[in-house]
Scaffold this motif. Structure first.
Motif, PDB file in Angstrom:
ATOM      1  N   THR A   1       0.822  -1.207   0.000  1.00 46.79           N
ATOM      2  CA  THR A   1       0.000   0.000   0.000  1.00 46.79           C
ATOM      3  C   THR A   1       0.855   1.256   0.000  1.00 46.79           C
ATOM      4  O   THR A   1       0.540   2.231  -0.694  1.00 46.79           O
ATOM      5  CB  THR A   1      -0.943  -0.001   1.225  1.00 46.79           C
ATOM      6  OG1 THR A   1      -1.721  -1.189   1.204  1.00 46.79           O
ATOM      7  CG2 THR A   1      -1.849   1.201   1.232  1.00 46.79           C
ATOM      8  N   THR A   2       1.940   1.251   0.756  1.00 46.79           N
ATOM      9  CA  THR A   2       2.842   2.398   0.785  1.00 46.79           C
ATOM     10  C   THR A   2       3.451   2.624  -0.594  1.00 46.79           C
ATOM     11  O   THR A   2       3.527   3.760  -1.065  1.00 46.79           O
ATOM     12  CB  THR A   2       3.959   2.197   1.830  1.00 46.79           C
ATOM     13  OG1 THR A   2       3.354   2.044   3.112  1.00 46.79           O
ATOM     14  CG2 THR A   2       4.908   3.377   1.862  1.00 46.79           C
TER      15      THR A   2
ATOM     16  N   TYR B   1       2.107   1.789  -3.439  1.00 46.90           N
ATOM     17  CA  TYR B   1       1.030   2.242  -4.324  1.00 46.90           C
ATOM     18  C   TYR B   1       0.733   3.727  -4.098  1.00 46.90           C
ATOM     19  O   TYR B   1       0.557   4.474  -5.052  1.00 46.90           O
ATOM     20  CB  TYR B   1      -0.221   1.393  -4.084  1.00 46.90           C
ATOM     21  CG  TYR B   1      -1.370   1.762  -4.980  1.00 46.90           C
ATOM     22  CD1 TYR B   1      -1.385   1.387  -6.317  1.00 46.90           C
ATOM     23  CD2 TYR B   1      -2.447   2.497  -4.489  1.00 46.90           C
ATOM     24  CE1 TYR B   1      -2.438   1.734  -7.141  1.00 46.90           C
ATOM     25  CE2 TYR B   1      -3.499   2.850  -5.302  1.00 46.90           C
ATOM     26  CZ  TYR B   1      -3.494   2.469  -6.629  1.00 46.90           C
ATOM     27  OH  TYR B   1      -4.539   2.825  -7.448  1.00 46.90           O
ATOM     28  N   LYS B   2       0.668   4.157  -2.846  1.00 49.88           N
ATOM     29  CA  LYS B   2       0.338   5.555  -2.522  1.00 49.88           C
ATOM     30  C   LYS B   2       1.492   6.505  -2.813  1.00 49.88           C
ATOM     31  O   LYS B   2       1.292   7.588  -3.343  1.00 49.88           O
ATOM     32  CB  LYS B   2      -0.020   5.686  -1.038  1.00 49.88           C
ATOM     33  CG  LYS B   2      -1.365   5.171  -0.658  1.00 49.88           C
ATOM     34  CD  LYS B   2      -1.577   5.469   0.817  1.00 49.88           C
ATOM     35  CE  LYS B   2      -2.769   4.786   1.397  1.00 49.88           C
ATOM     36  NZ  LYS B   2      -2.856   5.012   2.841  1.00 49.88           N
ATOM     37  N   GLU B   3       2.699   6.104  -2.418  1.00 48.83           N
ATOM     38  CA  GLU B   3       3.847   7.019  -2.462  1.00 48.83           C
ATOM     39  C   GLU B   3       4.857   6.693  -3.555  1.00 48.83           C
ATOM     40  O   GLU B   3       5.834   7.416  -3.715  1.00 48.83           O
ATOM     41  CB  GLU B   3       4.535   7.024  -1.093  1.00 48.83           C
ATOM     42  CG  GLU B   3       3.591   7.430   0.028  1.00 48.83           C
ATOM     43  CD  GLU B   3       4.228   7.310   1.405  1.00 48.83           C
ATOM     44  OE1 GLU B   3       5.472   7.175   1.492  1.00 48.83           O
ATOM     45  OE2 GLU B   3       3.470   7.335   2.391  1.00 48.83           O
ATOM     46  N   ARG B   4       4.663   5.605  -4.265  1.00 52.57           N
ATOM     47  CA  ARG B   4       5.566   5.168  -5.334  1.00 52.57           C
ATOM     48  C   ARG B   4       7.008   5.024  -4.844  1.00 52.57           C
ATOM     49  O   ARG B   4       7.964   5.384  -5.519  1.00 52.57           O
ATOM     50  CB  ARG B   4       5.512   6.120  -6.533  1.00 52.57           C
ATOM     51  CG  ARG B   4       4.192   6.159  -7.232  1.00 52.57           C
ATOM     52  CD  ARG B   4       3.965   4.846  -7.950  1.00 52.57           C
ATOM     53  NE  ARG B   4       2.759   4.934  -8.778  1.00 52.57           N
ATOM     54  CZ  ARG B   4       1.820   4.018  -8.799  1.00 52.57           C
ATOM     55  NH1 ARG B   4       1.928   2.944  -8.059  1.00 52.57           N
ATOM     56  NH2 ARG B   4       0.761   4.135  -9.555  1.00 52.57           N
TER      57      ARG B   4
END
Length: 183
Positions: A56-57, A59-62
């Motif tokens: 998830t990290t 995905y959100k922050e690339r």
């Protein structure tokens, strides 16, 4: 020689329960741990929850943040996933009416309560303290102090998500391990 109620020897029963001579004590312990369904369910639920945070990290922050694999806080709660998987697995294996399940369930409730209560509030206090330290004049002795960790606890949604992950993990593991039918 030990005799049972019927006058028969229990030596054979004791020998059957002991590891065979071809097994080393270490391999016996390792195989016992790896076939411990409640333990494996809890470990897998923890690993899945931490992996979800890691992905998830990204995905959100690339960016890949390896701290997410071992850190606390975030969605879903790995603590909740772990203790819920343990409690459900114990219930499915030993029955939901026994004292072992009751102990695991109370442990799960305490951990989840702590995650949403004490640890969440400690994280919020850390945010406020970090902001205060940032506003201190540079000559103040605490101006250069290392920031406190802010992501410590969980919101109720994160705890529920972790609990559902633990429930699902233990249930799926129950069928995978061959225990198959519900008690």
């Amino acid at each position: 020689m030990v005799m049972d109620e019927m006058g028969g020897s229990t030596v054979g029963l004791i020998q059957d329960a002991m590891p065979k001579s071809t097994e080393t004590p270490t391999s016996y312990i390792t195989s016992s741990v790896l076939t411990n369904y409640p333990l494996m369910s809890a470990v897998l639920a923890f690993a899945l929850a931490q992996s979800f945070k890691f992905i998830t990290t990204w995905y959100k922050e690339r960016r890949w943040d390896l701290k997410q694999l071992i850190g606390s806080g975030g969605m879903p709660s790995s603590h909740s996933a772990t203790v819920t998987a343990l409690a459900v697995a114990v219930g499915l294996q030993e029955g939901f009416g026994g004292s072992l399940f009751a102990t695991a369930l109370i442990l799960a409730f305490v951990v989840m309560y702590d995650a949403t209560g004490v640890r969440l509030q400690a994280g919020r206090q850390a945010e406020v303290l970090n902001q205060i330290v940032c506003e201190l004049p540079s000559e103040h002795p605490l101006a250069e102090s290392r920031p406190l960790r802010e992501l410590l606890g969980h919101t109720p949604t994160q705890v529920v998500a972790g609990a559902l992950l633990g429930l699902g993990t233990a249930t799926i593991m129950h069928f995978i391990t061959g225990s198959g039918s519900l008690p």
